[in-house]
Design a protein around this motif. Sequence first.
Motif, PDB file in Angstrom:
ATOM      1  N   GLU A  62      26.163  27.374 -15.471  1.00 37.17           N
ATOM      2  CA  GLU A  62      25.333  26.175 -15.591  1.00 37.17           C
ATOM      3  C   GLU A  62      24.721  26.037 -16.987  1.00 37.17           C
ATOM      4  O   GLU A  62      24.650  24.938 -17.522  1.00 37.17           O
ATOM      5  CB  GLU A  62      24.229  26.197 -14.531  1.00 37.17           C
ATOM      6  CG  GLU A  62      24.766  26.000 -13.129  1.00 37.17           C
ATOM      7  CD  GLU A  62      23.724  26.234 -12.051  1.00 37.17           C
ATOM      8  OE1 GLU A  62      22.616  26.729 -12.371  1.00 37.17           O
ATOM      9  OE2 GLU A  62      24.024  25.922 -10.880  1.00 37.17           O
ATOM     10  N   VAL A  63      24.278  27.145 -17.572  1.00 37.43           N
ATOM     11  CA  VAL A  63      23.620  27.094 -18.876  1.00 37.43           C
ATOM     12  C   VAL A  63      24.626  26.802 -19.988  1.00 37.43           C
ATOM     13  O   VAL A  63      24.431  25.894 -20.796  1.00 37.43           O
ATOM     14  CB  VAL A  63      22.859  28.410 -19.162  1.00 37.43           C
ATOM     15  CG1 VAL A  63      22.375  28.466 -20.597  1.00 37.43           C
ATOM     16  CG2 VAL A  63      21.683  28.540 -18.205  1.00 37.43           C
ATOM     17  N   ASP A  64      25.711  27.583 -20.020  1.00 34.66           N
ATOM     18  CA  ASP A  64      26.695  27.415 -21.090  1.00 34.66           C
ATOM     19  C   ASP A  64      27.644  26.246 -20.827  1.00 34.66           C
ATOM     20  O   ASP A  64      28.135  25.627 -21.755  1.00 34.66           O
ATOM     21  CB  ASP A  64      27.514  28.687 -21.283  1.00 34.66           C
ATOM     22  CG  ASP A  64      26.676  29.837 -21.820  1.00 34.66           C
ATOM     23  OD1 ASP A  64      25.553  29.580 -22.289  1.00 34.66           O
ATOM     24  OD2 ASP A  64      27.146  30.978 -21.763  1.00 34.66           O
ATOM     25  N   SER A  69      31.830  32.076 -19.744  1.00 30.76           N
ATOM     26  CA  SER A  69      30.555  32.782 -19.541  1.00 30.76           C
ATOM     27  C   SER A  69      30.475  33.324 -18.126  1.00 30.76           C
ATOM     28  O   SER A  69      30.020  34.442 -17.894  1.00 30.76           O
ATOM     29  CB  SER A  69      29.382  31.838 -19.787  1.00 30.76           C
ATOM     30  OG  SER A  69      29.479  31.264 -21.048  1.00 30.76           O
ATOM     31  N   PHE A  70      30.912  32.530 -17.182  1.00 29.42           N
ATOM     32  CA  PHE A  70      30.946  32.918 -15.772  1.00 29.42           C
ATOM     33  C   PHE A  70      31.840  34.146 -15.592  1.00 29.42           C
ATOM     34  O   PHE A  70      31.454  35.127 -14.961  1.00 29.42           O
ATOM     35  CB  PHE A  70      31.481  31.726 -14.959  1.00 29.42           C
ATOM     36  CG  PHE A  70      31.797  32.025 -13.531  1.00 29.42           C
ATOM     37  CD1 PHE A  70      30.814  31.933 -12.557  1.00 29.42           C
ATOM     38  CD2 PHE A  70      33.077  32.384 -13.148  1.00 29.42           C
ATOM     39  CE1 PHE A  70      31.103  32.202 -11.229  1.00 29.42           C
ATOM     40  CE2 PHE A  70      33.368  32.655 -11.823  1.00 29.42           C
ATOM     41  CZ  PHE A  70      32.376  32.566 -10.864  1.00 29.42           C
ATOM     42  N   ALA A  71      33.026  34.086 -16.179  1.00 33.93           N
ATOM     43  CA  ALA A  71      34.004  35.168 -16.029  1.00 33.93           C
ATOM     44  C   ALA A  71      33.525  36.461 -16.689  1.00 33.93           C
ATOM     45  O   ALA A  71      33.826  37.551 -16.194  1.00 33.93           O
ATOM     46  CB  ALA A  71      35.343  34.735 -16.612  1.00 33.93           C
ATOM     47  N   LYS A  72      32.779  36.355 -17.773  1.00 36.61           N
ATOM     48  CA  LYS A  72      32.280  37.561 -18.446  1.00 36.61           C
ATOM     49  C   LYS A  72      31.312  38.335 -17.551  1.00 36.61           C
ATOM     50  O   LYS A  72      31.349  39.556 -17.501  1.00 36.61           O
ATOM     51  CB  LYS A  72      31.588  37.188 -19.760  1.00 36.61           C
ATOM     52  CG  LYS A  72      32.546  36.836 -20.858  1.00 36.61           C
ATOM     53  CD  LYS A  72      31.809  36.447 -22.120  1.00 36.61           C
ATOM     54  CE  LYS A  72      32.793  35.943 -23.162  1.00 36.61           C
ATOM     55  NZ  LYS A  72      32.116  35.397 -24.336  1.00 36.61           N
ATOM     56  N   VAL A  73      30.460  37.614 -16.836  1.00 36.81           N
ATOM     57  CA  VAL A  73      29.501  38.272 -15.941  1.00 36.81           C
ATOM     58  C   VAL A  73      30.240  38.995 -14.813  1.00 36.81           C
ATOM     59  O   VAL A  73      29.982  40.169 -14.543  1.00 36.81           O
ATOM     60  CB  VAL A  73      28.485  37.248 -15.374  1.00 36.81           C
ATOM     61  CG1 VAL A  73      27.603  37.892 -14.319  1.00 36.81           C
ATOM     62  CG2 VAL A  73      27.646  36.647 -16.478  1.00 36.81           C
TER      63      VAL A  73
END
Length: 159
Positions: A62-64, A69-73
Amino acid sequence: MLCGTCVWALKNPLEFAKHYQWIKNQYYRVSKELHQIKMQSKNVFCLIPPIDVLKRAKIALEVDGYYSSFAKVLGAYYGIPAPKYIVNPEGIPKRAFSCYVPSENKVYCKKEPYNLHTAFHEFYHALENFRIAPKVSRKKSEENAEKYAKACLKLLQEG
């Protein structure tokens, strides 16, 4: 190398037979437990990360505003390299919104959306590629990816 009980039991054949049977039973018990643990990993629901990891992944998306970004987490949680998300409508089946390419560890999307269901679905295919999830037939793979995505979304809604 023999344990103290084995050395003692060797002097008495009847005691040795009892001790040998006990060791054999322990071996079968442990191997059965290991087999059950291995079979659990074939269950899609055993792969769902904890709620805090799901929330961090959702916030990152949501932020990026990017799937990367989602996949990195999630990739950091599972210990796998995060798949790259690329907007490129060419080569994606007509009815599909996005497509995971295992040989490149990339997800090709028709456009960059903010859709958690698709993000979880495609990430599941990365889990299969890195052998975190079991490799199955294409049809079963799609069913498992749907179950994984729905279960993750349900957990996010409840938590």
